[in-house]
Design a protein around this motif. Structure first.
Motif, PDB file in Angstrom:
ATOM      1  N   LEU A  19      34.909  43.154  41.259  1.00  0.00           N
ATOM      2  CA  LEU A  19      35.653  42.467  40.196  1.00  0.00           C
ATOM      3  C   LEU A  19      37.150  42.488  40.495  1.00  0.00           C
ATOM      4  CD1 LEU A  19      35.525  41.052  37.410  1.00  0.00           C
ATOM      5  CD2 LEU A  19      35.866  43.321  36.404  1.00  0.00           C
ATOM      6  N   ALA A  20      37.656  43.633  40.910  1.00  0.00           N
ATOM      7  CA  ALA A  20      39.085  43.740  41.227  1.00  0.00           C
ATOM      8  C   ALA A  20      39.466  42.794  42.358  1.00  0.00           C
ATOM      9  CB  ALA A  20      39.428  45.179  41.609  1.00  0.00           C
ATOM     10  N   GLN A  21      38.644  42.738  43.388  1.00  0.00           N
ATOM     11  CA  GLN A  21      38.933  41.853  44.520  1.00  0.00           C
ATOM     12  C   GLN A  21      38.895  40.392  44.097  1.00  0.00           C
ATOM     13  OE1 GLN A  21      36.043  43.127  47.424  1.00  0.00           O
ATOM     14  NE2 GLN A  21      37.388  44.720  48.227  1.00  0.00           N
ATOM     15  N   ARG A  22      37.970  40.042  43.229  1.00  0.00           N
ATOM     16  CA  ARG A  22      37.853  38.649  42.768  1.00  0.00           C
ATOM     17  C   ARG A  22      39.142  38.160  42.121  1.00  0.00           C
ATOM     18  NH1 ARG A  22      33.768  36.745  37.991  1.00  0.00           N
ATOM     19  NH2 ARG A  22      34.626  34.670  37.730  1.00  0.00           N
ATOM     20  N   PHE A  23      39.818  39.058  41.397  1.00  0.00           N
ATOM     21  CA  PHE A  23      41.008  38.646  40.655  1.00  0.00           C
ATOM     22  C   PHE A  23      42.313  39.213  41.218  1.00  0.00           C
ATOM     23  CE2 PHE A  23      37.591  38.057  37.551  1.00  0.00           C
ATOM     24  CZ  PHE A  23      37.829  36.747  37.200  1.00  0.00           C
ATOM     25  N   GLY A  24      42.254  39.850  42.368  1.00  0.00           N
ATOM     26  CA  GLY A  24      43.467  40.367  42.982  1.00  0.00           C
ATOM     27  C   GLY A  24      44.065  41.559  42.271  1.00  0.00           C
ATOM     28  N   ALA A  25      43.251  42.350  41.618  1.00  0.00           N
ATOM     29  CA  ALA A  25      43.722  43.560  40.936  1.00  0.00           C
ATOM     30  C   ALA A  25      43.797  44.705  41.943  1.00  0.00           C
ATOM     31  CB  ALA A  25      42.779  43.924  39.799  1.00  0.00           C
ATOM     32  N   THR A  26      44.591  45.705  41.623  1.00  0.00           N
ATOM     33  CA  THR A  26      44.669  46.889  42.471  1.00  0.00           C
ATOM     34  C   THR A  26      43.786  47.984  41.881  1.00  0.00           C
ATOM     35  OG1 THR A  26      46.600  47.740  41.302  1.00  0.00           O
ATOM     36  CG2 THR A  26      47.009  46.358  43.230  1.00  0.00           C
ATOM     37  N   THR A  27      43.270  48.847  42.743  1.00  0.00           N
ATOM     38  CA  THR A  27      42.376  49.906  42.287  1.00  0.00           C
ATOM     39  C   THR A  27      42.756  51.246  42.896  1.00  0.00           C
ATOM     40  OG1 THR A  27      40.780  49.536  44.075  1.00  0.00           O
ATOM     41  CG2 THR A  27      40.418  48.336  42.019  1.00  0.00           C
ATOM     42  N   THR A  28      42.412  52.281  42.174  1.00  0.00           N
ATOM     43  CA  THR A  28      42.494  53.652  42.644  1.00  0.00           C
ATOM     44  C   THR A  28      41.202  54.332  42.225  1.00  0.00           C
ATOM     45  OG1 THR A  28      44.886  53.689  42.271  1.00  0.00           O
ATOM     46  CG2 THR A  28      43.804  55.819  42.525  1.00  0.00           C
ATOM     47  N   VAL A  29      40.584  55.052  43.149  1.00  0.00           N
ATOM     48  CA  VAL A  29      39.353  55.780  42.832  1.00  0.00           C
ATOM     49  C   VAL A  29      39.521  57.218  43.307  1.00  0.00           C
ATOM     50  CG1 VAL A  29      36.849  55.917  43.166  1.00  0.00           C
ATOM     51  CG2 VAL A  29      37.971  53.675  43.080  1.00  0.00           C
ATOM     52  N   ILE A  30      39.247  58.148  42.408  1.00  0.00           N
ATOM     53  CA  ILE A  30      39.293  59.579  42.738  1.00  0.00           C
ATOM     54  C   ILE A  30      37.847  60.075  42.675  1.00  0.00           C
ATOM     55  CG2 ILE A  30      40.227  61.835  42.124  1.00  0.00           C
ATOM     56  CD1 ILE A  30      42.446  60.270  40.576  1.00  0.00           C
ATOM     57  N   ARG A  31      37.365  60.687  43.752  1.00  0.00           N
ATOM     58  CA  ARG A  31      35.961  61.097  43.857  1.00  0.00           C
ATOM     59  C   ARG A  31      35.813  62.594  44.099  1.00  0.00           C
ATOM     60  NH1 ARG A  31      36.874  57.215  47.263  1.00  0.00           N
ATOM     61  NH2 ARG A  31      36.182  55.130  46.783  1.00  0.00           N
ATOM     62  N   GLY A  32      34.675  63.106  43.658  1.00  0.00           N
ATOM     63  CA  GLY A  32      34.263  64.461  43.989  1.00  0.00           C
ATOM     64  C   GLY A  32      35.269  65.532  43.626  1.00  0.00           C
ATOM     65  N   ALA A  70      33.195  68.095  35.891  1.00  0.00           N
ATOM     66  CA  ALA A  70      32.160  68.953  35.298  1.00  0.00           C
ATOM     67  C   ALA A  70      30.913  68.162  34.918  1.00  0.00           C
ATOM     68  CB  ALA A  70      32.721  69.671  34.074  1.00  0.00           C
ATOM     69  N   VAL A  71      31.092  66.963  34.417  1.00  0.00           N
ATOM     70  CA  VAL A  71      29.944  66.151  34.020  1.00  0.00           C
ATOM     71  C   VAL A  71      29.106  65.755  35.227  1.00  0.00           C
ATOM     72  CG1 VAL A  71      29.242  63.915  33.058  1.00  0.00           C
ATOM     73  CG2 VAL A  71      30.969  65.288  31.891  1.00  0.00           C
ATOM     74  N   GLY A  72      29.752  65.474  36.352  1.00  0.00           N
ATOM     75  CA  GLY A  72      29.026  64.937  37.488  1.00  0.00           C
ATOM     76  C   GLY A  72      28.732  65.896  38.626  1.00  0.00           C
ATOM     77  N   ARG A  73      29.228  67.110  38.585  1.00  0.00           N
ATOM     78  CA  ARG A  73      29.127  67.974  39.762  1.00  0.00           C
ATOM     79  C   ARG A  73      27.713  68.448  40.085  1.00  0.00           C
ATOM     80  NH1 ARG A  73      32.617  72.409  37.033  1.00  0.00           N
ATOM     81  NH2 ARG A  73      31.096  73.372  35.658  1.00  0.00           N
ATOM     82  N   ALA A  74      26.785  68.419  39.146  1.00  0.00           N
ATOM     83  CA  ALA A  74      25.424  68.889  39.421  1.00  0.00           C
ATOM     84  C   ALA A  74      24.588  67.847  40.150  1.00  0.00           C
ATOM     85  CB  ALA A  74      24.739  69.284  38.117  1.00  0.00           C
ATOM     86  N   SER A  75      25.107  66.665  40.296  1.00  0.00           N
ATOM     87  CA  SER A  75      24.381  65.593  40.963  1.00  0.00           C
ATOM     88  C   SER A  75      24.763  65.530  42.435  1.00  0.00           C
ATOM     89  CB  SER A  75      24.709  64.252  40.299  1.00  0.00           C
ATOM     90  OG  SER A  75      24.134  63.188  41.018  1.00  0.00           O
ATOM     91  N   PRO A  76      23.859  65.061  43.278  1.00  0.00           N
ATOM     92  CA  PRO A  76      24.238  64.841  44.673  1.00  0.00           C
ATOM     93  C   PRO A  76      25.149  63.621  44.837  1.00  0.00           C
ATOM     94  CG  PRO A  76      21.966  64.156  44.324  1.00  0.00           C
ATOM     95  CD  PRO A  76      22.435  64.813  43.050  1.00  0.00           C
ATOM     96  N   ARG A  77      25.267  62.811  43.783  1.00  0.00           N
ATOM     97  CA  ARG A  77      26.125  61.627  43.819  1.00  0.00           C
ATOM     98  C   ARG A  77      27.479  61.993  43.213  1.00  0.00           C
ATOM     99  NH1 ARG A  77      22.202  57.112  41.285  1.00  0.00           N
ATOM    100  NH2 ARG A  77      21.954  58.665  39.669  1.00  0.00           N
ATOM    101  N   ALA A  78      28.526  61.888  44.008  1.00  0.00           N
ATOM    102  CA  ALA A  78      29.852  62.355  43.599  1.00  0.00           C
ATOM    103  C   ALA A  78      30.356  61.633  42.355  1.00  0.00           C
ATOM    104  CB  ALA A  78      30.845  62.160  44.741  1.00  0.00           C
ATOM    105  N   PRO A  79      30.882  62.403  41.383  1.00  0.00           N
ATOM    106  CA  PRO A  79      31.507  61.770  40.221  1.00  0.00           C
ATOM    107  C   PRO A  79      32.820  61.137  40.650  1.00  0.00           C
ATOM    108  CG  PRO A  79      31.880  64.133  40.158  1.00  0.00           C
ATOM    109  CD  PRO A  79      30.976  63.859  41.339  1.00  0.00           C
ATOM    110  N   ARG A  80      33.343  60.278  39.804  1.00  0.00           N
ATOM    111  CA  ARG A  80      34.595  59.614  40.131  1.00  0.00           C
ATOM    112  C   ARG A  80      35.264  59.098  38.864  1.00  0.00           C
ATOM    113  NH1 ARG A  80      31.678  56.430  44.369  1.00  0.00           N
ATOM    114  NH2 ARG A  80      30.433  58.277  44.144  1.00  0.00           N
ATOM    115  N   ILE A  81      36.531  58.787  39.000  1.00  0.00           N
ATOM    116  CA  ILE A  81      37.257  58.059  37.959  1.00  0.00           C
ATOM    117  C   ILE A  81      37.905  56.872  38.657  1.00  0.00           C
ATOM    118  CG2 ILE A  81      39.352  59.476  38.104  1.00  0.00           C
ATOM    119  CD1 ILE A  81      39.552  59.017  34.993  1.00  0.00           C
ATOM    120  N   MET A  82      37.759  55.715  38.033  1.00  0.00           N
ATOM    121  CA  MET A  82      38.248  54.474  38.642  1.00  0.00           C
ATOM    122  C   MET A  82      39.326  53.865  37.746  1.00  0.00           C
ATOM    123  SD  MET A  82      34.520  53.001  39.828  1.00  0.00           S
ATOM    124  CE  MET A  82      33.729  53.283  38.259  1.00  0.00           C
ATOM    125  N   GLU A  83      40.383  53.393  38.383  1.00  0.00           N
ATOM    126  CA  GLU A  83      41.487  52.757  37.674  1.00  0.00           C
ATOM    127  C   GLU A  83      41.760  51.396  38.310  1.00  0.00           C
ATOM    128  OE1 GLU A  83      46.098  53.682  36.414  1.00  0.00           O
ATOM    129  OE2 GLU A  83      45.289  54.651  38.198  1.00  0.00           O
TER     130      GLU A  83
END
Length: 172
Positions: free
Chosen positions: A67-80, A93-106
């Motif tokens: 979606l960001a690429q479609r409209f030329g938006a900038t993104t930041t993603v913080i993982r694990g 804390a919410v995501g650490r028990a999963s093998p799939r890394a949690p993240r926050i996307m902006e």
């Protein structure tokens, strides 16, 4: 209503050739705006309707990035574990028990106008944590990322309609 009734979740089906009726819009109707709204609604439905096995944090991030690429938006993603060093301990804390890394996307888009910051909870099913719900409560867990899906749709509408705002979308 005409556009919304045409929604089909066909991600796992072979494409069908169908005859579709055409609608002539009344004079003065903003067709592109209506189409942008319907497409955004379809994005929400597609994300929520995708089974949890195919809609984890990485897949939600892929939809976010597309979606960001479609409209030329900038993104930041913080993982694990970077979430801890950048002061997002609860997302971690919410995501650490999963093998799939949690993240926050902006996502950021727009240079002028009032600030608009939608935030949508993107907790994908099986992102970790304790199972404290009774079995019946598990039925709707895959929809826990519906807030993120909805806010992605809001961002899509804002950008497609080129609204004069400074958009900052946050999806933990």
């Amino acid at each position: 209503a005409w556009l919304l009734q045409s929604y089909r979740f066909d991600r796992y089906r072979s494409p069908k050739k169908t005859d579709t009726a055409l609608l002539r819009l009344p004079q003065g109707t903003d067709g592109p705006r209506l189409l942008a709204m319907a497409e955004a609604e379809f994005l929400t439905r597609d994300l929520v309707n995708t089974p949890a096995s195919d809609m984890g944090p990485a897949e939600l991030e892929a939809a976010f990035t597309a979606l960001a690429q479609r409209f030329g938006a900038t993104t930041t993603v913080i993982r694990g574990d970077d979430l801890l060093t950048q002061n997002f301990p609860m997302v971690h804390a919410v995501g650490r028990a999963s093998p799939r890394a949690p993240r926050i996307m902006e996502m950021r888009w727009g240079k002028a106008g009032p600030k608009l910051t939608p935030v949508g909870k993107g907790v994908c099913f099986d992102t970790g944590g304790l199972d404290l719900k009774p079995a019946a409560g598990m039925l709707n867990m895959k929809k826990d990322m519906g807030g993120a899906a909805t806010m992605l749709a809001v961002a899509a509408m804002v950008m497609a309609c080129k609204l004069p705002v400074r958009l900052r979308l946050l999806i933990p």
